[in-house]
Design an enzyme around this catalytic site. Structure first.
Site, PDB file in Angstrom:
ATOM      1  N   PRO A 152       0.951  -1.358  -0.072  1.00 28.01           N
ATOM      2  CA  PRO A 152      -0.097  -0.231  -0.141  1.00 28.01           C
ATOM      3  C   PRO A 152       0.661   1.279   0.169  1.00 28.01           C
ATOM      4  O   PRO A 152       0.233   2.397  -0.152  1.00 28.01           O
ATOM      5  CB  PRO A 152      -0.822  -0.022   1.415  1.00 28.01           C
ATOM      6  CG  PRO A 152      -0.197  -1.209   2.088  1.00 28.01           C
ATOM      7  CD  PRO A 152       0.604  -1.871   1.205  1.00 28.01           C
ATOM      8  N   ASP A 178      -5.544   1.799 -25.780  1.00 21.85           N
ATOM      9  CA  ASP A 178      -5.847   1.432 -24.416  1.00 21.85           C
ATOM     10  C   ASP A 178      -6.244   2.678 -23.651  1.00 21.85           C
ATOM     11  O   ASP A 178      -5.728   4.001 -23.852  1.00 21.85           O
ATOM     12  CB  ASP A 178      -4.650   0.960 -23.589  1.00 21.85           C
ATOM     13  CG  ASP A 178      -4.268  -0.560 -23.763  1.00 21.85           C
ATOM     14  OD1 ASP A 178      -3.308  -1.087 -23.483  1.00 21.85           O
ATOM     15  OD2 ASP A 178      -5.289  -1.101 -24.397  1.00 21.85           O
ATOM     16  N   GLU A 196       1.291  -7.668   8.100  1.00 26.78           N
ATOM     17  CA  GLU A 196       1.937  -6.065   8.010  1.00 26.78           C
ATOM     18  C   GLU A 196       2.718  -5.746   6.922  1.00 26.78           C
ATOM     19  O   GLU A 196       3.417  -4.771   6.663  1.00 26.78           O
ATOM     20  CB  GLU A 196       2.312  -5.605   9.276  1.00 26.78           C
ATOM     21  CG  GLU A 196       1.407  -5.620  10.304  1.00 26.78           C
ATOM     22  CD  GLU A 196       0.136  -4.825  10.024  1.00 26.78           C
ATOM     23  OE1 GLU A 196      -0.790  -5.465  10.076  1.00 26.78           O
ATOM     24  OE2 GLU A 196       0.086  -3.604   9.409  1.00 26.78           O
TER      25      GLU A 196
END
Ligand code: JFB
Length: 250
Positions: A89, A173, A116
């Site tokens: 993240p 795209d 984590e």
């Protein structure tokens, strides 16, 4: 391209056996190998995690199994062309440009963690051997990196020659920063197919006109409209040379 994925949930990567990537693997374009991280543990409980130093919530993944896995998958002296991808993240945003860059590699190793994350020292040690990319697929929190690997492998795999039936479609795209057709950096506009009339709704007549220059202009206008509505940040980022004054006025 060879792709190795090390995970404590190999079954999470089963979707790679179907559709686009599965066909590419069957055709020999991709060599996809999924590995169980616990293969590289040596205790009776196959331990892959431990409590965080300094305290805090959750558990941290131990560096030893990851390091042993990477050493077996990329033995010393064979690092040329190999890149380690770590979904996290806290990573750099994964984008089409990054997908295009990764598509030039000969060997990608993905390290989707859980808990984590992985002990930082594994990342640091790996970076002394090969390029390491810490990437995030979006501003939301997942429980692990396997979903991100599915996203990245599909985004990269579809760019490889021979994977898409019609090589052209990769050039148009969304987020396509390719230079084709002046659509660089814009989102794709609406698409239509037969029947010409459905549910009292008509295909835009311009698309049935056969006038390819007019159709191309209409599609560019639609792409600009869509991008302005959905991603104004991309409009702002467009190089002024790529967007003439007339377009900006719209
Ligand atoms: N790419 C990507 C991601 C992840 C992600 C990726 C790998 C791992 C490994 C463990 N976790 C759980 C976790 C760890 C630390 N903080 C919060 C949650 C992950 C999340 N979440 N959101 C994204 N866009």
């Amino acid at each position: 391209m060879r792709i190795d994925i090390v995970t404590i949930f190999p079954e999470y990567l089963a979707p790679l056996d179907v559709s686009l990537i599965g066909k590419a693997a069957a055709a020999g374009i991709l060599d996809v190998r999924v590995h169980e991280l616990r293969t590289w543990t040596h205790d009776r409980h196959n331990t892959v995690d431990d409590s965080p130093c300094g305290g805090g919530p959750g558990m941290v993944m131990k560096p030893e199994p990851w390091s042993e896995a990477l050493t077996q998958i990329v033995p010393p002296g064979t690092e040329d062309g190999a890149r380690l991808i770590v979904p996290t993240p806290s990573g750099r945003p994964f984008t089409q440009r990054i997908a295009e860059d990764l598509a030039t590699a000969s060997h990608l190793v993905f390290a989707p963690a859980r808990y984590e994350g992985i002990d930082r020292r594994f990342i640091e040690a790996a970076a002394e051997r090969m390029p390491v990319e810490e990437l995030s697929i979006g501003d939301y929190v997942l429980a692990g990196g396997e979903v991100a690997v599915l996203v990245m492998v599909e985004a990269v795999g579809r760019l490889l020659p021979g994977v898409l039936g019609n090589a052209e479609s990769a050039k148009d795209d969304s987020f396509g920063h390719s230079s084709d057709g002046g659509m660089a950096g814009l989102l794709e506009g609406p698409v239509y197919t037969k029947p010409a009339s459905w549910d009292g709704r008509e295909v835009p007549p311009v698309l049935l006109s056969g006038n390819h220059a007019v159709i191309a202009r209409w599609r560019r206008d639609q792409a600009l409209r869509r991008t302005s509505e959905m991603r104004p940040d991309l409009i702002a980022a467009l190089d002024s040379a790529a967007l003439d004054k007339k377009d900006r006025a719209q």
